[in-house]
Design a protein around this motif. Sequence first.
Motif, PDB file in Angstrom:
ATOM      1  N   THR A   2      -1.496  -1.837  13.632  1.00 30.51           N
ATOM      2  CA  THR A   2      -2.486  -1.726  14.713  1.00 30.51           C
ATOM      3  C   THR A   2      -1.880  -1.731  16.114  1.00 30.51           C
ATOM      4  O   THR A   2      -2.616  -1.591  17.088  1.00 30.51           O
ATOM      5  N   HIS A   3      -0.562  -1.863  16.244  1.00 29.15           N
ATOM      6  CA  HIS A   3       0.028  -2.014  17.576  1.00 29.15           C
ATOM      7  C   HIS A   3       0.951  -0.863  17.981  1.00 29.15           C
ATOM      8  O   HIS A   3       1.638  -0.965  18.994  1.00 29.15           O
ATOM      9  N   CYS A  43       0.000   2.424  18.527  1.00 24.90           N
ATOM     10  CA  CYS A  43      -0.688   3.595  19.096  1.00 24.90           C
ATOM     11  C   CYS A  43      -0.280   3.891  20.543  1.00 24.90           C
ATOM     12  O   CYS A  43       0.041   5.029  20.891  1.00 24.90           O
ATOM     13  N   SER A  44      -0.305   2.873  21.396  1.00 29.72           N
ATOM     14  CA  SER A  44       0.012   3.103  22.812  1.00 29.72           C
ATOM     15  C   SER A  44       1.445   3.583  22.991  1.00 29.72           C
ATOM     16  O   SER A  44       1.711   4.513  23.771  1.00 29.72           O
ATOM     17  N   HIS A  78      -8.609  -4.749  17.371  1.00 26.68           N
ATOM     18  CA  HIS A  78      -7.437  -5.095  16.567  1.00 26.68           C
ATOM     19  C   HIS A  78      -7.680  -6.291  15.658  1.00 26.68           C
ATOM     20  O   HIS A  78      -7.243  -6.305  14.508  1.00 26.68           O
ATOM     21  N   MET A 119      -7.488   2.898  17.699  1.00 26.12           N
ATOM     22  CA  MET A 119      -7.763   2.236  18.967  1.00 26.12           C
ATOM     23  C   MET A 119      -9.256   2.013  19.197  1.00 26.12           C
ATOM     24  O   MET A 119      -9.635   1.218  20.065  1.00 26.12           O
ATOM     25  N   SER A 120     -10.111   2.689  18.436  1.00 24.08           N
ATOM     26  CA  SER A 120     -11.551   2.499  18.598  1.00 24.08           C
ATOM     27  C   SER A 120     -12.052   1.235  17.903  1.00 24.08           C
ATOM     28  O   SER A 120     -13.156   0.767  18.200  1.00 24.08           O
ATOM     29  N   ILE A 171      -4.751   8.004  16.087  1.00 17.83           N
ATOM     30  CA  ILE A 171      -4.593   7.066  17.203  1.00 17.83           C
ATOM     31  C   ILE A 171      -5.949   6.699  17.794  1.00 17.83           C
ATOM     32  O   ILE A 171      -6.235   5.518  18.046  1.00 17.83           O
ATOM     33  N   ASP A 172      -6.797   7.706  18.014  1.00 16.19           N
ATOM     34  CA  ASP A 172      -8.141   7.427  18.544  1.00 16.19           C
ATOM     35  C   ASP A 172      -8.942   6.552  17.580  1.00 16.19           C
ATOM     36  O   ASP A 172      -9.689   5.660  18.015  1.00 16.19           O
ATOM     37  N   ARG A 204       1.834   7.254  21.911  1.00 20.50           N
ATOM     38  CA  ARG A 204       1.393   8.207  22.943  1.00 20.50           C
ATOM     39  C   ARG A 204       2.433   8.348  24.041  1.00 20.50           C
ATOM     40  O   ARG A 204       2.661   9.451  24.553  1.00 20.50           O
TER      41      ARG A 204
END
Length: 292
Positions: free
Chosen positions: A161-162, A164-165, A136, A132-133, A128-129, A168
């Motif tokens: 790419t969408h 991750c948020s 996108h 998100m780094s 995830i990190d 979490r």
Amino acid sequence: MSRQNTDRRIIGGRPSKKSERLNNRKHIVILTIILALILIVVYASGIFITEEAVKGSFLNAKCPPGMKHIFGTDALGRDVFLRTLKGLSVSLTVGIAASIISAVIAVFVGIAAAAGAKWIDTIVNWIIDLVMSVPHTILIILISFVLGRGLKGLLVGIAATHWCSLARLIRAEVLQLRSQQYIEVSRRLGKSGGWILINHLLPHLVPQFFVGLVLMLPHAILHEASISFLGFGLPPEQSAIGIILAESMRYLSTGMWWTAVLPGITLVLIVLLVDKLGDNLRMILDPYSAQK
């Protein structure tokens, strides 16, 4: 004297906070239905527009906005309004499909990170990190390029790419649910992990899934349009907003502003409507927001 009249007298004749919450909730539900109907109408209108309707005619080329053509026509004589509606339906289709795939990935990954072994949680957080780094847009372009561009590469790139948020959020929700007393009671009664997942965890994750899905949709639509605009998404012959905007760049210097401005404004309005729809769904489905 009735209890309702007593409550009104105590608070000076004004409605109680509970009544105000109910009225606000009712207004939010009505607004959500209206927004959903608008998006459905736009989506359906684009689907039912045939290819014949958006064919060009050089006799109508480069016409400014007017009564006959609301958004004017482009350099090939194609109606910009009809192409915009068709392009919005394409963008919504790609966005919905990518958001569903991404939301499903987020649910499985979030559950695996929270309910699995410690090393699984560490690897998931690291991935995830890492995702998100990287911006996108760059990551979607790379994935789309590797997969040969087109619809397949665009879908995979947006979906990858969408998530991750939301993952979490699902992870945090599952960790909180695992500490609840009724989960411990189910374990002591001999219920398996699969039974607890299906009967206790998944029902609580349904609101987060749908809200996260709708909130991801605006980002997916914008990324579809931007990647197609840059030439790494849908093919040029496809009626998509990104393609329309890319074509309009050639004629802006000639004064044909309507081929870029009007489709762009329409895209922004649709994205704002979807974003507002997601916020309203969150307020309706989230028990904490419902009490506000």
